[in-house]
Write a protein that holds these residues in place. Sequence first.
Motif, PDB file in Angstrom:
ATOM      1  N   LYS A 142       0.898  -1.132  -0.048  1.00 50.18           N
ATOM      2  CA  LYS A 142       0.126   0.162  -0.193  1.00 50.18           C
ATOM      3  C   LYS A 142       0.983   1.323  -0.011  1.00 50.18           C
ATOM      4  CE  LYS A 142      -2.536  -1.479   3.509  1.00 50.18           C
ATOM      5  NZ  LYS A 142      -3.659  -1.709   4.488  1.00 50.18           N
ATOM      6  N   ALA A 143       1.707   1.126   0.829  1.00 52.31           N
ATOM      7  CA  ALA A 143       2.751   2.411   0.790  1.00 52.31           C
ATOM      8  C   ALA A 143       3.369   2.688  -0.791  1.00 52.31           C
ATOM      9  CB  ALA A 143       3.861   2.013   1.856  1.00 52.31           C
ATOM     10  N   ASP A 144       3.809   1.543  -1.211  1.00 54.28           N
ATOM     11  CA  ASP A 144       4.474   1.626  -2.667  1.00 54.28           C
ATOM     12  C   ASP A 144       3.202   2.018  -3.695  1.00 54.28           C
ATOM     13  OD1 ASP A 144       6.285   1.270  -4.883  1.00 54.28           O
ATOM     14  OD2 ASP A 144       4.984  -0.518  -5.300  1.00 54.28           O
ATOM     15  N   TRP A 145       2.098   1.610  -3.417  1.00 58.69           N
ATOM     16  CA  TRP A 145       1.295   2.007  -4.326  1.00 58.69           C
ATOM     17  C   TRP A 145       1.001   3.790  -4.208  1.00 58.69           C
ATOM     18  CZ3 TRP A 145      -3.387  -1.831  -4.469  1.00 58.69           C
ATOM     19  CH2 TRP A 145      -2.996  -3.008  -5.002  1.00 58.69           C
ATOM     20  N   CYS A 146       0.881   4.063  -2.928  1.00 61.42           N
ATOM     21  CA  CYS A 146       0.807   5.566  -2.628  1.00 61.42           C
ATOM     22  C   CYS A 146       2.019   6.332  -3.262  1.00 61.42           C
ATOM     23  CB  CYS A 146       0.569   5.787  -1.147  1.00 61.42           C
ATOM     24  SG  CYS A 146      -1.256   5.451  -0.562  1.00 61.42           S
ATOM     25  N   SER A 147       3.206   5.781  -2.943  1.00 63.41           N
ATOM     26  CA  SER A 147       4.252   6.467  -3.599  1.00 63.41           C
ATOM     27  C   SER A 147       4.157   6.787  -5.071  1.00 63.41           C
ATOM     28  CB  SER A 147       5.243   5.693  -3.300  1.00 63.41           C
ATOM     29  OG  SER A 147       6.585   6.391  -3.620  1.00 63.41           O
ATOM     30  N   THR A 148       3.820   5.637  -5.845  1.00 63.49           N
ATOM     31  CA  THR A 148       3.462   5.873  -7.362  1.00 63.49           C
ATOM     32  C   THR A 148       2.558   6.636  -7.816  1.00 63.49           C
ATOM     33  OG1 THR A 148       2.631   3.655  -7.597  1.00 63.49           O
ATOM     34  CG2 THR A 148       5.147   3.744  -7.760  1.00 63.49           C
ATOM     35  N   HIS A 149       1.542   6.462  -6.875  1.00 61.03           N
ATOM     36  CA  HIS A 149       0.338   7.496  -7.211  1.00 61.03           C
ATOM     37  C   HIS A 149       0.604   8.847  -6.938  1.00 61.03           C
ATOM     38  CE1 HIS A 149      -4.208   7.990  -7.316  1.00 61.03           C
ATOM     39  NE2 HIS A 149      -3.610   9.210  -6.326  1.00 61.03           N
ATOM     40  N   LEU A 150       1.319   9.094  -5.957  1.00 57.26           N
ATOM     41  CA  LEU A 150       1.811  10.587  -5.825  1.00 57.26           C
ATOM     42  C   LEU A 150       2.550  11.216  -6.729  1.00 57.26           C
ATOM     43  CD1 LEU A 150       2.558  10.617  -2.055  1.00 57.26           C
ATOM     44  CD2 LEU A 150       0.308  11.491  -3.235  1.00 57.26           C
ATOM     45  N   ASP A 151       3.499  10.325  -7.282  1.00 55.42           N
ATOM     46  CA  ASP A 151       4.636  10.436  -8.559  1.00 55.42           C
ATOM     47  C   ASP A 151       3.794  10.892  -9.712  1.00 55.42           C
ATOM     48  OD1 ASP A 151       6.695  10.247  -6.804  1.00 55.42           O
ATOM     49  OD2 ASP A 151       7.156   8.143  -7.763  1.00 55.42           O
ATOM     50  N   THR A 152       2.654   9.909  -9.854  1.00 58.78           N
ATOM     51  CA  THR A 152       1.692  10.145 -11.113  1.00 58.78           C
ATOM     52  C   THR A 152       1.152  11.446 -11.048  1.00 58.78           C
ATOM     53  OG1 THR A 152       1.529   7.693 -11.288  1.00 58.78           O
ATOM     54  CG2 THR A 152       0.071   9.007 -12.667  1.00 58.78           C
ATOM     55  N   CYS A 153       0.458  11.909 -10.063  1.00 65.62           N
ATOM     56  CA  CYS A 153      -0.121  13.152  -9.939  1.00 65.62           C
ATOM     57  C   CYS A 153       0.706  14.370 -10.108  1.00 65.62           C
ATOM     58  CB  CYS A 153      -0.756  13.430  -8.405  1.00 65.62           C
ATOM     59  SG  CYS A 153      -1.551  14.853  -8.286  1.00 65.62           S
ATOM     60  N   ARG A 154       1.830  14.155  -9.757  1.00 65.85           N
ATOM     61  CA  ARG A 154       2.808  15.225 -10.088  1.00 65.85           C
ATOM     62  C   ARG A 154       3.380  15.168 -11.673  1.00 65.85           C
ATOM     63  NH1 ARG A 154       4.773  13.845  -4.931  1.00 65.85           N
ATOM     64  NH2 ARG A 154       6.177  12.304  -5.490  1.00 65.85           N
ATOM     65  N   SER A 155       3.361  14.193 -11.962  1.00 65.79           N
ATOM     66  CA  SER A 155       3.654  14.046 -13.567  1.00 65.79           C
ATOM     67  C   SER A 155       2.437  14.434 -14.226  1.00 65.79           C
ATOM     68  CB  SER A 155       4.012  12.445 -13.916  1.00 65.79           C
ATOM     69  OG  SER A 155       5.141  12.039 -13.245  1.00 65.79           O
ATOM     70  N   ILE A 156       1.182  14.306 -14.135  1.00 61.66           N
ATOM     71  CA  ILE A 156       0.244  14.802 -15.005  1.00 61.66           C
ATOM     72  C   ILE A 156       0.185  16.157 -14.733  1.00 61.66           C
ATOM     73  CG2 ILE A 156      -2.222  14.703 -14.935  1.00 61.66           C
ATOM     74  CD1 ILE A 156      -2.087  11.879 -14.010  1.00 61.66           C
ATOM     75  N   CYS A 157       0.080  16.607 -13.389  1.00 60.02           N
ATOM     76  CA  CYS A 157      -0.059  18.233 -13.114  1.00 60.02           C
ATOM     77  C   CYS A 157       1.205  19.122 -13.609  1.00 60.02           C
ATOM     78  CB  CYS A 157      -0.327  18.486 -11.821  1.00 60.02           C
ATOM     79  SG  CYS A 157      -2.026  17.521 -11.228  1.00 60.02           S
ATOM     80  N   GLY A 158       2.272  18.627 -13.907  1.00 61.10           N
ATOM     81  CA  GLY A 158       3.617  19.019 -14.105  1.00 61.10           C
ATOM     82  C   GLY A 158       3.591  19.169 -15.352  1.00 61.10           C
ATOM     83  N   SER A 159       4.664  18.511 -16.048  1.00 61.58           N
ATOM     84  CA  SER A 159       5.104  18.461 -17.505  1.00 61.58           C
ATOM     85  C   SER A 159       5.202  16.922 -18.261  1.00 61.58           C
ATOM     86  CB  SER A 159       6.440  19.276 -18.128  1.00 61.58           C
ATOM     87  OG  SER A 159       7.321  18.580 -17.222  1.00 61.58           O
ATOM     88  N   GLY A 160       4.691  16.038 -17.212  1.00 57.84           N
ATOM     89  CA  GLY A 160       4.797  14.588 -17.394  1.00 57.84           C
ATOM     90  C   GLY A 160       4.023  14.094 -18.814  1.00 57.84           C
ATOM     91  N   MET A 161       2.843  14.870 -19.115  1.00 58.21           N
ATOM     92  CA  MET A 161       1.811  14.505 -19.941  1.00 58.21           C
ATOM     93  C   MET A 161       1.932  15.694 -21.250  1.00 58.21           C
ATOM     94  SD  MET A 161       0.036  11.855 -19.548  1.00 58.21           S
ATOM     95  CE  MET A 161      -1.263  11.793 -20.372  1.00 58.21           C
ATOM     96  N   GLY A 162       2.865  16.400 -21.072  1.00 63.07           N
ATOM     97  CA  GLY A 162       3.111  17.572 -22.083  1.00 63.07           C
ATOM     98  C   GLY A 162       2.025  18.481 -21.956  1.00 63.07           C
ATOM     99  N   THR A 163       1.663  18.689 -20.443  1.00 60.86           N
ATOM    100  CA  THR A 163       0.821  19.855 -20.468  1.00 60.86           C
ATOM    101  C   THR A 163       1.483  20.908 -19.337  1.00 60.86           C
ATOM    102  OG1 THR A 163       0.212  18.449 -18.338  1.00 60.86           O
ATOM    103  CG2 THR A 163      -1.299  18.014 -20.490  1.00 60.86           C
ATOM    104  N   ASP A 164       0.716  22.028 -19.410  1.00 52.62           N
ATOM    105  CA  ASP A 164       1.301  22.954 -18.570  1.00 52.62           C
ATOM    106  C   ASP A 164      -0.033  23.330 -17.562  1.00 52.62           C
ATOM    107  OD1 ASP A 164       2.535  24.909 -17.282  1.00 52.62           O
ATOM    108  OD2 ASP A 164       2.297  26.554 -18.955  1.00 52.62           O
ATOM    109  N   LEU A 165      -0.139  22.513 -16.610  1.00 47.25           N
ATOM    110  CA  LEU A 165      -1.112  22.576 -15.603  1.00 47.25           C
ATOM    111  C   LEU A 165      -0.657  23.365 -14.351  1.00 47.25           C
ATOM    112  CD1 LEU A 165      -2.792  19.230 -16.124  1.00 47.25           C
ATOM    113  CD2 LEU A 165      -3.510  21.325 -17.234  1.00 47.25           C
ATOM    114  N   LEU A 166       0.234  23.906 -14.415  1.00 45.35           N
ATOM    115  CA  LEU A 166       0.969  24.897 -13.269  1.00 45.35           C
ATOM    116  C   LEU A 166       1.079  23.930 -12.044  1.00 45.35           C
ATOM    117  CD1 LEU A 166      -1.333  27.753 -13.896  1.00 45.35           C
ATOM    118  CD2 LEU A 166       1.121  27.259 -14.744  1.00 45.35           C
ATOM    119  N   GLY A 167       1.372  22.800 -12.018  1.00 43.58           N
ATOM    120  CA  GLY A 167       1.721  22.065 -10.782  1.00 43.58           C
ATOM    121  C   GLY A 167       0.424  21.456 -10.090  1.00 43.58           C
ATOM    122  N   VAL A 168       0.890  20.831  -8.934  1.00 44.35           N
ATOM    123  CA  VAL A 168      -0.104  20.200  -8.056  1.00 44.35           C
ATOM    124  C   VAL A 168      -0.678  21.086  -6.991  1.00 44.35           C
ATOM    125  CG1 VAL A 168      -0.404  18.398  -6.498  1.00 44.35           C
ATOM    126  CG2 VAL A 168       1.047  18.045  -8.477  1.00 44.35           C
TER     127      VAL A 168
END
Length: 172
Positions: A41-67
């Motif tokens: 569960k801790a591992d899943w939460c860690s990767t989940h948090l990373d994914t959120c940062r990637s989506i809201c940052g530049s990981g998806m090629g978007t400019d969503l101004l961060g988390v």
Amino acid sequence: MFPFPLLVLSLLSSLLTLPVCVQSYDFSPTLPASSLPDAQKADWCSTHLDTCRSICGSGMGTDLLGVKINFCQPTSLSYDCICNKDNLRPNMHLFHYTVPGLMCEAAWKACRKTNEGNAQVVKECDERIRKKCGHVRTKDQVTKNEGIYEFFKPIKGGGKKRGVNMVFEGEG
């Protein structure tokens, strides 16, 4: 001695009274959080948090101004992710490296393991669970996590790429 027709009828009636074994499985893409090890569960939460940062940052090629909000509670596996720009909330179930994506993979694997030896039910596991699992990865996850999880083997009808316009609630 029984005449042949009576013997056949007698055998048929005894077969009708035998219990019928029906294997059932709910094919849910989730598991109870309490059934999972704390480290997982801790591992899943860690990767989940990373994914959120990637989506809201530049990981998806978007400019969503961060988390704006990035939360995952390992005990209950409750989570939230909101980007700063327009308070957009990603559809986290579309992504693999999120709580719902990893949960779905675990449910799929549990279904296959529980029903191994029954090819028809295993096929149902693939059709009714795996195809519901998130397969979208952020750009940094395509190479970073490839060897960690072995979930991205191609399956017919699965793993389709989705455009950025489909990753947010209310979009599409």
